[in-house]
Design a protein around this motif. Structure first.
Motif, short mmCIF file in Angstrom:
data_model
loop_
_atom_site.label_atom_id
_atom_site.label_comp_id
_atom_site.label_asym_id
_atom_site.label_seq_id
_atom_site.Cartn_x
_atom_site.Cartn_y
_atom_site.Cartn_z
N TRP A 192 -34.11 -13.37 1.65
CA TRP A 192 -33.53 -13.12 2.96
C TRP A 192 -32.12 -13.70 3.05
N GLU A 193 -31.89 -14.82 2.41
CA GLU A 193 -30.56 -15.43 2.48
C GLU A 193 -29.49 -14.50 1.93
N SER A 194 -29.78 -13.81 0.82
CA SER A 194 -28.79 -12.92 0.23
C SER A 194 -28.60 -11.66 1.07
N ILE A 195 -29.64 -11.25 1.81
CA ILE A 195 -29.51 -10.09 2.69
C ILE A 195 -28.62 -10.42 3.88
N VAL A 196 -28.91 -11.54 4.53
CA VAL A 196 -28.21 -11.86 5.77
C VAL A 196 -26.77 -12.30 5.49
N ARG A 197 -26.47 -12.80 4.31
CA ARG A 197 -25.10 -13.21 3.99
C ARG A 197 -24.15 -12.02 3.95
N GLN A 198 -24.70 -10.82 3.85
CA GLN A 198 -23.84 -9.63 3.83
C GLN A 198 -23.25 -9.33 5.21
N VAL A 199 -23.86 -9.86 6.25
CA VAL A 199 -23.36 -9.61 7.60
C VAL A 199 -22.92 -10.89 8.29
N THR A 218 -24.52 -4.66 -5.44
CA THR A 218 -25.46 -3.91 -6.26
C THR A 218 -26.89 -4.18 -5.81
N HIS A 219 -27.66 -3.12 -5.58
CA HIS A 219 -29.09 -3.22 -5.32
C HIS A 219 -29.84 -2.83 -6.59
N SER A 220 -31.11 -3.13 -6.63
CA SER A 220 -31.92 -2.74 -7.77
C SER A 220 -32.05 -1.23 -7.83
N PHE A 221 -32.60 -0.74 -8.94
CA PHE A 221 -32.78 0.68 -9.19
C PHE A 221 -31.46 1.44 -9.21
N ALA A 222 -30.39 0.75 -9.60
CA ALA A 222 -29.08 1.38 -9.84
C ALA A 222 -28.50 2.02 -8.59
N ARG A 223 -28.85 1.50 -7.40
CA ARG A 223 -28.23 2.01 -6.18
C ARG A 223 -27.09 1.07 -5.80
N LEU A 224 -25.95 1.66 -5.43
CA LEU A 224 -24.78 0.86 -5.12
C LEU A 224 -24.33 1.11 -3.70
N THR A 225 -23.87 0.05 -3.05
CA THR A 225 -23.35 0.17 -1.70
C THR A 225 -22.03 -0.58 -1.61
N LEU A 226 -20.99 0.08 -1.16
CA LEU A 226 -19.72 -0.59 -0.98
C LEU A 226 -19.83 -1.58 0.16
N VAL A 227 -19.26 -2.78 -0.03
CA VAL A 227 -19.31 -3.79 1.01
C VAL A 227 -18.63 -3.30 2.27
N SER A 228 -17.60 -2.47 2.13
CA SER A 228 -16.89 -1.97 3.30
C SER A 228 -17.78 -1.13 4.19
N GLN A 229 -18.92 -0.64 3.66
CA GLN A 229 -19.82 0.16 4.47
C GLN A 229 -20.82 -0.71 5.23
N ILE A 230 -20.90 -2.00 4.94
CA ILE A 230 -21.81 -2.91 5.62
C ILE A 230 -21.06 -3.59 6.74
N PRO A 231 -21.39 -3.35 8.00
CA PRO A 231 -20.65 -3.96 9.10
C PRO A 231 -20.90 -5.46 9.16
N ALA A 232 -19.86 -6.26 8.92
CA ALA A 232 -20.01 -7.71 8.90
C ALA A 232 -20.37 -8.26 10.27
N THR A 233 -20.17 -7.47 11.32
CA THR A 233 -20.46 -7.93 12.67
C THR A 233 -21.77 -7.36 13.20
N ALA A 234 -22.63 -6.84 12.34
CA ALA A 234 -23.88 -6.23 12.80
C ALA A 234 -24.75 -7.28 13.48
N ASP A 235 -25.29 -6.92 14.64
CA ASP A 235 -26.19 -7.79 15.39
C ASP A 235 -27.64 -7.35 15.27
N CYS A 236 -27.88 -6.19 14.68
CA CYS A 236 -29.23 -5.63 14.57
C CYS A 236 -29.42 -5.15 13.13
N LEU A 237 -30.26 -5.84 12.38
CA LEU A 237 -30.57 -5.45 11.01
C LEU A 237 -31.87 -4.66 11.01
N VAL A 238 -31.78 -3.37 10.70
CA VAL A 238 -32.93 -2.48 10.76
C VAL A 238 -33.61 -2.42 9.40
#
Length: 417
Positions: A192-199, A218-238
């Motif tokens: 959880w710590e590594s998930i929440v540190r993204q926002v 980098t996520h497992s199973f070779a899926r990639l997500t650009l950090v710029s697509q993760i809103p650092a100010t997100a208040d709701c993690l779905v």
């Protein structure tokens, strides 16, 4: 690009308005093969400015705490109070429960998962209250009353309870609050710590942030997500939900390891559960919090939903609904409506009730083996304790070779539940 994650699109910030109550109090439903897709809006905020002479100074508005249930009345800001990193990463659980299954083990699961506190609203179950009074260091418990048409009123009761828990979390210095049910387990594939540190903290607020670290995540199973697509100010993690597949009448969260990943086949809700940032979000229905949203990929976390597992839980739940629920038109799930009707038509007829449960729940996923995955979650008991092996390729649905393990299993430091 966003095309890599079509189900987890980033939604723009919206004003926190109460969701329009349509059929069953839900907005934007889509009927699938096994359930109804629901979409709920998020909430957002505004910024204010104050003139101070020739210069214009931006002053963030205060976060107001409205009365319980008064959604959309608080003003939010991107500026948030500074907290220690450990506080930012901490999380609590809020749940409304009635006659839970194996409650002691469910509670211990979240204690060992890392939850700081559990806020529990108990309905018609005095033995659970008595149990919680012996664990006041970890549980805050309150008793609530049932109402007629329990399916319609449960959302309002949950919203009221979650908003109270948010205020308590702020007083205790807890960073995030999850709203889950007593038949759901949070499953973190990565910590959880590594998930929440993204926002949190955001690059602007964190002086140790380096541009080189922000190029790619980098996520497992070779899926990639650009950090710029993760809103650092997100208040709701779905966090998306998956649906448990029982192997027998006694299957529950201590023995089930097969889950349906295709939300078109779900018998119940499909829009996941979420965590709200304490001090910046309010409950927005039973699935969301206000504020900007970020959908956490399956490869990082998921909600394991043990709907109608075991059989006895299904029977007790829908016999209760059959005795109190009158407004059948407000229930959007065919499985729920049919379950209530069969319990009304054949109360006490175990043979007919078992036959219905096997046909509509246990064998429901049999024709879609590609949608089934094995999830080795920490709630599974060892085979020597249950007397049954952990299901890997048993029952009517062949398991997929892909296995999603808990991060503790990967590091050989499992929770030993």
């Amino acid at each position: 690009s966003l095309a890599l994650f079509p189900r987890f699109s980033i939604r723009p910030r919206r004003s926190a308005q109460p969701a329009a109550r349509g059929r069953g109090g839900r907005q934007g439903q889509r009927q699938g093969r096994g359930g109804v897709r629901e979409e709920r809006g998020g909430g957002g905020g505004t910024e204010s400015a104050t003139d101070t002479g020739p210069k214009r100074k931006r002053v963030p508005p205060k976060v107001l705490y409205p009365s319980v249930g008064a959604l959309g009345e608080c003003s939010m800001s991107r500026s948030r109070p500074k907290r220690a990193m450990g506080v930012m990463e901490s999380f609590a659980i809020a749940t409304v429960t009635r006659q839970p299954h194996k409650f002691g083990r469910w509670l211990e699961y979240y204690r060992r998962l890392g939850a700081v506190h559990v806020f529990l609203a108990v309905e018609n179950t005095p033995e659970v209250i008595e149990y919680c009074l012996a664990h006041t260091d970890f549980v805050t418990v309150s008793a609530t009353d049932m109402e007629r048409n329990p399916y319609d009123s449960i959302i309002d009761r949950q919203v009221a309870h979650v908003n109270k828990a948010l205020i308590a979390c702020d007083e205790l210095g807890i960073g995030w609050l999850f709203h889950v049910d007593d038949d759901e387990l949070l499953h973190f594939v990565e910590p959880w710590e590594s998930i929440v540190r993204q926002v949190w903290p955001s690059p602007v607020d964190d002086p140790s942030f380096r541009l080189a670290d922000a190029k790619i995540h980098t996520h497992s199973f070779a899926r990639l997500t650009l950090v710029s697509q993760i809103p650092a100010t997100a208040d709701c993690l779905v966090i998306a939900n998956v649906e448990a597949i029982p192997d027998h009448e006694g299957s529950d969260f201590t023995t089930i390891s097969r889950f349906c990943m295709d939300d078109d086949l779900f018998l119940c809700y499909v829009n996941g559960k979420s965590a709200g940032r304490v001090g910046a979000a309010e409950a927005c229905g039973c699935h969301r919090f206000t504020g900007e949203e970020w959908g956490v990929p399956h490869e990082s976390a998921m909600v394991l939903h043990f709907e109608s597992c075991p059989y006895s839980r299904w029977r007790d739940k829908f016999m209760h609904y059959a005795s109190l629920q009158r407004k059948m038109s407000t229930i959007p799930f065919d499985f729920y409506v049919d379950s209530i009707n069969i319990c009304r038509k054949y109360p006490g007829d175990e043979h007919r009730l078992r036959a219905f449960w096997k046909r509509r729940k246990r064998f429901h996923y049999a024709s879609h083996p590609d949608a089934v995955k094995i999830v080795l979650h920490p709630g599974l008991l060892p085979p020597e304790e249950t007397g049954r092996p952990i299901t890997r390729r048993a029952g009517c649905v062949p398991a997929s070779p892909r296995t999603l393990q808990h991060w503790g299993h990967m590091r050989r430091e499992g929770l030993e539940l």
